[in-house]
Structures are given as C-alpha cells and as structure tokens.
Design a protein around this motif. Structure first.
Motif, short mmCIF file in Angstrom:
data_model
loop_
_atom_site.label_atom_id
_atom_site.label_comp_id
_atom_site.label_asym_id
_atom_site.label_seq_id
_atom_site.Cartn_x
_atom_site.Cartn_y
_atom_site.Cartn_z
N UNK A 177 -0.41 -10.67 17.61
CA UNK A 177 -0.28 -11.65 16.54
C UNK A 177 -1.51 -11.71 15.62
N UNK A 178 -2.75 -11.72 16.14
CA UNK A 178 -3.89 -11.76 15.23
C UNK A 178 -4.06 -10.49 14.40
N UNK A 179 -3.53 -9.35 14.86
CA UNK A 179 -3.57 -8.14 14.04
C UNK A 179 -2.77 -8.36 12.76
N UNK A 180 -1.59 -8.95 12.89
CA UNK A 180 -0.79 -9.24 11.70
C UNK A 180 -1.48 -10.22 10.78
N UNK A 181 -2.15 -11.22 11.36
CA UNK A 181 -2.89 -12.18 10.53
C UNK A 181 -4.01 -11.50 9.78
N UNK A 182 -4.70 -10.57 10.42
CA UNK A 182 -5.80 -9.85 9.77
C UNK A 182 -5.29 -9.05 8.57
N UNK A 183 -4.12 -8.43 8.72
CA UNK A 183 -3.54 -7.69 7.60
C UNK A 183 -3.20 -8.62 6.43
N UNK A 184 -2.64 -9.78 6.74
CA UNK A 184 -2.30 -10.73 5.67
C UNK A 184 -3.56 -11.22 4.96
N UNK A 185 -4.59 -11.55 5.73
CA UNK A 185 -5.84 -12.01 5.12
C UNK A 185 -6.47 -10.92 4.25
N UNK A 186 -6.28 -9.66 4.64
CA UNK A 186 -6.82 -8.56 3.86
C UNK A 186 -6.17 -8.47 2.49
N UNK B 197 6.58 -10.16 2.61
CA UNK B 197 6.67 -9.75 3.99
C UNK B 197 5.78 -8.55 4.24
N UNK B 198 5.85 -8.01 5.46
CA UNK B 198 4.98 -6.91 5.85
C UNK B 198 5.61 -5.58 5.44
N UNK B 199 5.15 -5.04 4.33
CA UNK B 199 5.69 -3.79 3.78
C UNK B 199 4.54 -2.84 3.48
N UNK B 200 4.86 -1.63 3.06
CA UNK B 200 3.82 -0.63 2.78
C UNK B 200 3.13 -0.92 1.45
N UNK B 201 1.99 -0.27 1.23
CA UNK B 201 1.30 -0.44 -0.05
C UNK B 201 2.15 0.12 -1.19
N UNK B 202 2.91 1.19 -0.92
CA UNK B 202 3.81 1.74 -1.94
C UNK B 202 4.90 0.73 -2.27
N UNK B 203 5.40 0.03 -1.26
CA UNK B 203 6.42 -0.99 -1.49
C UNK B 203 5.87 -2.13 -2.35
N UNK C 179 1.02 -11.45 0.50
CA UNK C 179 -0.33 -10.92 0.27
C UNK C 179 -0.26 -9.55 -0.39
N UNK C 180 -1.31 -9.21 -1.12
CA UNK C 180 -1.34 -7.97 -1.87
C UNK C 180 -2.50 -7.10 -1.37
N UNK C 181 -2.20 -6.20 -0.43
CA UNK C 181 -3.21 -5.28 0.10
C UNK C 181 -3.02 -3.87 -0.43
N UNK C 182 -2.33 -3.75 -1.59
CA UNK C 182 -2.06 -2.43 -2.14
C UNK C 182 -3.34 -1.73 -2.59
N UNK C 183 -4.38 -2.48 -2.95
CA UNK C 183 -5.67 -1.89 -3.29
C UNK C 183 -6.68 -2.03 -2.15
N UNK C 184 -6.64 -3.14 -1.44
CA UNK C 184 -7.65 -3.38 -0.40
C UNK C 184 -7.43 -2.50 0.83
N UNK C 185 -6.22 -1.97 1.01
CA UNK C 185 -5.96 -1.07 2.13
C UNK C 185 -5.42 0.29 1.67
N UNK D 50 4.17 -9.39 13.43
CA UNK D 50 4.93 -9.89 12.29
C UNK D 50 4.83 -11.42 12.21
N UNK D 51 4.90 -12.08 13.34
CA UNK D 51 4.76 -13.54 13.35
C UNK D 51 3.36 -13.96 12.91
N UNK D 52 2.35 -13.20 13.32
CA UNK D 52 0.99 -13.49 12.89
C UNK D 52 0.81 -13.31 11.40
#
Length: 450
Positions: free
Chosen positions: A18-27, A170-176, A195-201, A141-143
């Motif tokens: 769960x915290x892995x998903x949260x880390x991705x959202x915060x990113x 939702x949790x999708x790829x940077x291309x998505x 969240x928008x991690x298309x540039x940060x990741x 995903x819940x995180x």
C-alpha cells in the motif's frame, strides 16, 4: 474443474504494498518528496522496485525506525526526518505515508505532525500531507487512491468557480497520462490532472540530477479543485470514498466516473463523456484512429480468433484489457487480481455484456499460485499482465503480453500506451504478432510468409 488447493499462505503475491502506491501518487504532485514513516528497508525496497519499472531515479525519504521505536514510538524520528528532508530537498510539499510497523505500534501521525508544525514550522516550511497505508490492509492500488484522496482532502478548499475539469486518472502509465492530456487539449478542455508523474517518473536525460524533478500536478491547481466545473474519475472498481467524492460532497463539484478507456466501447464512452462536458464533437484525429483500429481488427481477426487468455493485474486494468480482448476475438477465460474491491466480477460482466464472450472465471485477492493452477485448468494460449507472471508463463511455455505495472524484464514498461483507440491499436498489434510469432516458432518449417 478440480478443487483449489487448501492452504493459507501466499505464494508470489499478485499485488504490491500500500505505501508503494502512495509513494507513486505523491511523486505526481509538484515539488513533492514521498516520505515513509517506518523502517529504512521499506523505502529501499520501494525505490528499487519503482526504479526497475520506470528506469528513473526516485528518492523516498524514511523516518528509519529501529527496534526500540517499536516499543517507544517513532515520533522523534518522524520529526527529525521531516527536518532533514526540508533542509536537503527544499520541497514544496512532503507526502507522509505510514507503513505496517507504525500502524501496528499505533503512532498517531496527525498528532505528531501537529506537534511538528508547532515546534519547527514557519512560513517558509513545506506543506505536509499524510495518509494511512498499512500494507496488511490493502494493495498498492488502494494506497495510490488513498494518497490522492488524502491530498485533495487536506489541500483543497472553497474556491471561486472556474472552467477547469479535474481529471483523476487512476494508476496508469506515463504514456497514458500524456494521452489523456492530449485528448483534453484536443477537445478544448482546461484540466487539472492528478496525479501527474509523466515528467517526474519519465523525464528527459539531464546533466545534473534534480533532487526534486520538475513536473507534477501544481499545488495551486489542487487548492482550487473545489471550484472546478466537474471532475472525471477513471476506474470501474473504485472505493466508495475517493478524491472525486470528496470534492462532490464538500464543494458540490459534479462527478463523472467512468472505466479506463481501453478498447473500442470503453473509449467510445469516454469520448462521449468529453463531448458532453466540452460541447464539442470528437476530433477527426480520433475518428480516424478508431476507423484504422477497426480495419486492423478485420485484417488480423483470423490469427487470434478463439484464442484463450489469462489476464491479471490491478482490477481496473484487467477490466479494460478483458474488454479489449473480447472485442478482438480473444477469450479472456480467467481474470485475476490481488485486489479485493468486491466490484471486480460485476465490472467484468458489465464490459463483456453483448460481446461474443462467455463470462470468464473471475478471482480477486489471489496470488500467482492460484493463477497458475487455474490457467493450467483452462488451457490458455497467452498470458496478459505484468512481469511477475513470467515464471509461470515460461513453465507453461505460452507467450506473454506485458501490460501494467511492474514490468521489470523489458525496457519501456512505463511508456506502454493502454488507453484510447491508439492504445488499443498498439495492444492489438502486439497481441496478434505475439500469437503469430509463437505459431511461427513452433512450425517445423519456420514459414516466412503468412
């Protein structure tokens, strides 16, 4: 079908923590440093896992609790960690997620953060948001969804009405993510995507490593989400409380929820929604892409019609991929996920309604022991999912189509486009060519002309 084995252990889980998903959202938030309140090992494991998929560096801070903190609590370490992150990174915001350890010992994180603010914060200090993410009570995903909701709850407020649309992807790829941005712009829609991690990741090569990479959903956009014209939230197995429901219930922002636009019918529904919101017809570029996709499906149908597939991964992604498979003539005979929303089977049934496809076996809260056992029973022709299923696909000697997260054994997993007509076209070509390649390699003559 034989009875499933009776056991209580988990063998190769079909989910992440769960915290892995949260880390991705915060990113995906501008100027944000993810921070795990727990042991150092949690942050190290998650960094390594995320880097392997995205091929980008990511820093995840930690309060680095040890044995004594399990007895006396982690308050001092959390405060010291926040001070250190502030001094080293100068972030605009720190996203604090709890872990199994801190949830088990019962650290009162909101209270600790209030104490920290009173003791150390000033007008130049970064914002701090927090989310409860014990791994024993959920999936990545819940995180991810919880962190997105918590950020909106804690940062948004009453705002003047404006014309922007909130898009919770939702949790999708940077291309998505880039695809969703392009679609909104082509419809003339002003949007705030989170969240928008298309540039940060998935950023460009740089001469110097930025401690906090550029990109992410601007904080000012999050603060003003309560004044938006509407919110669009993607996902068919979402929990009852989401970022979109928070904005609807607190500030009256109209909420539209739709499944991930994977395949023709789900993309059609998404395009219809954007037409309704924008008042504009679907742009010609998407009409053309839809027509080319249908033409390709006609051309390639003879190669894949009737093939049988197992699909696994995050529930929302599996729902969308199952719909696409059925549309192109592949039978999704087993749909599996480590998630347990309680909405998985109903969502699968909904997207397959009216298609020439029998209802597949649908299993939630399963591991790869379960999936392999059922796949052998169903005699599948292909495996569709992330890299964690490679070992059983190899044992069964069946081809694998990689989608979703994590993809550790190929380059470009973060750049796979799943959404829209363009994403469906790419997946159709990949699936069809994988089937042709398998038949070709199995042929005693190795034919070179279809």
């Amino acid at each position: 079908m034989s009875k499933m084995p009776n056991y209580t252990s988990t063998t190769n889980a079909c989910k992440l923590c769960k915290p892995l998903g949260a880390s991705l959202a915060f990113r995906g938030i501008e100027g944000c440093v993810p921070f795990l309140h727990g042991s150092q090992g949690c942050a190290t494991y998650m960094r390594r896992y995320i880097i392997s998929h995205f091929n980008e560096p990511i820093d995840i801070a930690s309060s680095s609790l040890g044995e004594k903190h399990a007895v006396y609590g982690g308050s001092a370490n959390l405060k010291l960690g926040l001070k250190n992150v502030t001094a080293k990174y100068s972030p605009e915001i720190i996203g604090v997620a709890t872990t199994c350890l801190t949830e088990t010992i019962g650290d009162n994180v909101p209270m600790i953060l209030n104490e920290y603010k009173e003791e150390f914060a000033d007008e130049n200090s970064p914002l701090v948001v927090h989310v409860s993410t014990p791994s024993y009570a959920g999936t990545h995903m819940e995180g991810f969804l919880a962190a997105t909701r918590a950020t909106v709850e804690q940062l948004s407020g009453p705002a003047a009405k404006h014309e922007k649309i909130n898009v919770f992807s939702g949790f999708i790829s940077t291309a998505d993510i880039r695809y969703l941005k392009d679609v909104c712009e082509d419809f003339g829609i002003e949007y705030s995507l989170m969240p928008d991690y298309s540039d940060t990741l998935d950023g460009p090569a740089l001469n110097e490593y930025p401690l906090v990479p550029k990109g992410g959903t601007p904080l000012d956009d999050i603060r003003k989400m309560g004044g938006a014209k509407a919110s669009i939230e993607l996902g068919s197995t979402l929990p009852g409380q989401t970022a979109g429901t928070v904005l609807r219930d607190k500030y009256g922002v109209q909420l539209y929820q739709a499944g991930l636009p994977i395949g023709i019918r789900e993309t059609d529904a998404f395009m219809d929604l954007l037409t309704k919101i924008s008042g504009k017809p679907m742009p010609e570029k998407y009409i053309g892409a839809r027509g080319r996709l249908i033409d390709a499906m006609v051309d390639g149908h003879k190669y894949i019609s009737g093939k049988r597939a197992v699909v696994y991964g995050e529930e929302d992604l599996v729902v969308g991929v199952a719909a696409l498979l059925a549309e192109i003539g592949v039978k999704p005979v087993l749909c599996a996920s480590g998630g347990h929303s309680g909405k998985f089977e109903e969502s699968i049934a909904t997207v397959l309604e009216g298609l020439d496809c029998a209802m597949p076996i649908v299993k939630e809260d399963v591991d790869f022991f379960d999936i392999e056992h059922l796949a052998r029973e169903e005699k599948v022709d292909m495996v569709v999912g992330h890299s964690k299923g490679y070992s059983f696909a190899r044992k069964m000697e069946i081809p694998m189509i990689r989608v979703g997260f994590p993809i550790h054994d190929r380059v470009g997993g973060q750049r796979i486009l799943h959404l829209g007509y363009h994403g469906a076209q790419g997946l159709f070509d990949l699936i069809t060519n994988t089937v042709i390649a398998k038949k070709q390699s199995d042929s005693p003559i190795g034919y070179s002309y279809m």
